[in-house]
Each structure stands twice: as C-alpha cells, then as structure tokens.
Design an enzyme around this catalytic site. Sequence first.
Site, PDB file in Angstrom:
ATOM      1  N   VAL A 230      -2.514 -62.317   3.962  1.00  0.00           N
ATOM      2  CA  VAL A 230      -3.176 -62.810   2.750  1.00  0.00           C
ATOM      3  C   VAL A 230      -2.227 -62.609   1.573  1.00  0.00           C
ATOM      4  O   VAL A 230      -1.872 -61.481   1.225  1.00  0.00           O
ATOM      5  CB  VAL A 230      -4.508 -62.077   2.508  1.00  0.00           C
ATOM      6  N   ASP A 231      -1.820 -63.731   0.960  1.00  0.00           N
ATOM      7  CA  ASP A 231      -0.827 -63.676  -0.119  1.00  0.00           C
ATOM      8  C   ASP A 231      -1.278 -64.581  -1.254  1.00  0.00           C
ATOM      9  O   ASP A 231      -1.092 -65.796  -1.216  1.00  0.00           O
ATOM     10  CB  ASP A 231       0.540 -64.112   0.414  1.00  0.00           C
ATOM     11  N   SER A 232      -1.860 -63.979  -2.284  1.00  0.00           N
ATOM     12  CA  SER A 232      -2.322 -64.775  -3.424  1.00  0.00           C
ATOM     13  C   SER A 232      -1.164 -65.254  -4.285  1.00  0.00           C
ATOM     14  O   SER A 232      -1.363 -66.042  -5.210  1.00  0.00           O
ATOM     15  CB  SER A 232      -3.294 -63.948  -4.279  1.00  0.00           C
ATOM     16  N   GLY A 233       0.048 -64.797  -3.996  1.00  0.00           N
ATOM     17  CA  GLY A 233       1.205 -65.252  -4.755  1.00  0.00           C
ATOM     18  C   GLY A 233       1.872 -66.473  -4.162  1.00  0.00           C
ATOM     19  O   GLY A 233       2.798 -67.018  -4.764  1.00  0.00           O
TER      20      GLY A 233
END
EC number: 3.4.23.-
Length: 446
Positions: A230-233
């Site tokens: 999970v990578d919101s960037g």
Amino acid sequence: MRISVSVVASNVVVDNDLISLDVGGEMTLADLKAVIQSDINIAPAAQSLFHNNQLLTDDSKTLSQIGVVPGDMLGMHIRVPGRELAGSQGSANPSARTTQESLARRQQALPDPETLRLHMLGDPRVYETVRMQNPQLAAAARDSRLFREVLSAQQRAEADAEAAKEAKIAMLNADPFNLDAQREIEDIIRQNAVSENLHNAMEFSPEVFGRVTMLYIPAEVNSHKVKAFVDSGAQVTIMSPECAAACNIMHLVDRRYSGVAKGVGTASILGRVHLAHIKIDDLFLPCSFTVMEGKHIDLLLGLDMLKRYQACIDLKDNVLRIRDRNVPFLHEADLPKHQDEFANEPLIHGRGGALIGGRTGAVTHPAGNPGSLAQNAQTLPARANLAAPVGTPSSSTAPGRNPHSPSRWPAESISKITDIGFTREQAIQALDAANGDLEGAIGYLI
C-alpha cells in the site's frame, strides 16, 4: 531567544565548551559576557566573541544590533593573561601530551576491561549490539588478553584522532583574523552542533533509529494470492511482469501504453491491463494495473485505487479501511521475502567512516566517532532493541578504489549516474551496493 556559545579555543580548561543561553534582543554584549562568566567562570576581559566570522568589539551594542537571531551560535576564544607561559612550557610535544590526557580521561570514564568483557558475555543483547557496531571487539571477547589489547588499541586511536582535532583547532586559532581559518572554525562549530544533535536524538528519541516496516495487505488477483504493498505516494497501481504472469493476465497487457517511467532513476513500462478484479478481504474490486519492470514489489496499490474506493490508512489500528472493511496490515514476519534482503543489505563506506545501507540508505554506523563503543556498552541494555545501532569504531576505513578502474557494470549505467553530478567512483560503489540496479543506485546517492 535561545542561542549557543561554542568555545573554539582556550588557554585554560573550561567546564563546558558549548553553552546554551536564553537571552533577550536588547541585552548588550557586555551583559552577555557577564552571563557567560556566571556559567563558566571566565572574566569578560578574557572573552573574545565572534559572530558570522566577525570579531565583536563594541560591548555597548545589543544583540539585535549585532544581528543575532534565535538559534545562532557564537564562537568564543578565551585568553587568560599569564597562562600562555605555562602552555608554552608544555608545548614541546603538544600532540603527544594531548593524546595522553585524552587517553587518561577515557580510561577513567571506562570500567575495568575485564568487567566490561564479562558484562558483554553475560548479556546476549549487549553482545549482539556490540558485534554489529564493533565486530573486532566482539570477536576478542572470548579471550581476556586479546580483548584488553583490542580495547586499548581502539582507545589510543580515538585519543589520537581527538588530539589531532584539538591541534588543528589550535593551529587555526593562531591567526584568528585569517578568513580561511575562520571558515574552517565555522565548519568545526557546525560539525559539533551536528554531533550534539545526534547525541540528543540518541538520548531523547532513540526510536528514530529504528527500522519501519512497509504496509502490506493480503490480496488475490485472478485467484492468485499476492501481498500488495500500500503506497499512497504512487500515482498508479503497479504490477511486476512476474506477478502478471503468475496471475495469468499477461496476455491482457495493452502495449500501446508502454513507455519509460522517470523519477529517481528510470523504469520500463510494458503496458497496461485495463480491467481485472482484485480480491481484498471479501470484496471483489475492479482495478487496472500498470505493468512495470525494475520493481522488487509484485503489486503496489497506488493512489488511483485508494482514492477510487476511498480507502483510509489507519496507522493507529494498523488497518486499511476500505468499503467498511478493516483489512489488517501484515506483520513483519509475513512480509514478502525480498524485504529480508534489506536486513543483510550491502554496506557502502561513506565519509568519516560512516557505513550506509546500499538499498535502504539507513546509516548503520554514523560518521565520525561520537564515543567509544566500549564506553557505550554500559548503556546498551536500554538501547538493545534498536534496529539501527549507533556509533562506530574509529578503525573503520573506506576501501580505496581507482576512480578509473574497470567495472563489471555497463558503461551506460555509470554514465547516467555521472551525468547527474556524481563521480565515477561513487557510481561504481552505488551500483555494487544495488547489485547493478540503476534506480536503486541513484536512489542511494540522492
């Protein structure tokens, strides 16, 4: 406002060479010297204060008029009349005398070597931490005589380094109005401030040296189980070609969307899978995947997926909230195997003896020598659970390399790194650490 005063040269012994003071902008220079006198018992007449490499001579000026702002550091030379003769009498071999004094102070501060050795052997956590920080000392712990010899040699090396530093400062202060010397003194003051900041972090916020695990959740794509990062960037959801083949969706890749992704380094985009279903918990969610090479991660959930389904990363409860479902993040033991590579990642020798992780960039051994590892062993039980130990033996040296030596890595990769401002030697070292991965090498250097 709070300012600092650093004693950069003195012909007398002072209790503290770095003073933090709370002062007002309307305080005069004379008042400041009086405050300093109350702290270190040095008469104002013996104090010479410097600000921005300028000698402050007008005691009637206020700190605001001088240009002192909160957070500034002033340099101070101390010259007490009548002490120069005593200093010159012992200057026949100042370096040796300083080394002996420094070594004596260290030996007084340390416990008996045998007590220290038994303490290391009696506490596995302490021994393991010392083994990571100072392998040579840990290897000698089984032999009392060898341990004493290694410890003494390291103490002498540290004392020599400290004596050389003090001798350099004394040489620079021989001509206090030399601009080049003042620049070097300013750099020394800055380095002292950095060291103090490091020590404060070690004492008050040791958790900043810990290793943070990434956020993964269990998922399924086309009935194939995968651990999704999970990578919101990340702007888009990315899948590796190997994972796409394992999920049996490689034949759906639209190669018209191929290209090159540029960021920290470059990566090849093979194409895009416009629609596939991903199972998270008991939800089947339509999703698109950008298939990209050069990533260690099988599946990366980017911002397009997270915003579309209004997902919430809850770090307090350690879950990903998505459509009223709470999906726990994987524990460290359940992370993908490639994460284990970072635990044994190759180390790169940086400046000042620093050892830096070739992939994560984590500093295992800080540059410089904030203190003897043996001395720090007395406080290691409180820090033994830290993932990134601090301190390094002064014997650590960076291996030399001919900057024009042949390399096993492609000249094109080396050229891409040198084109952005790094040397050939740095490029080869970074590629060695990243095992030839251009993106990882550039990421480390930046």
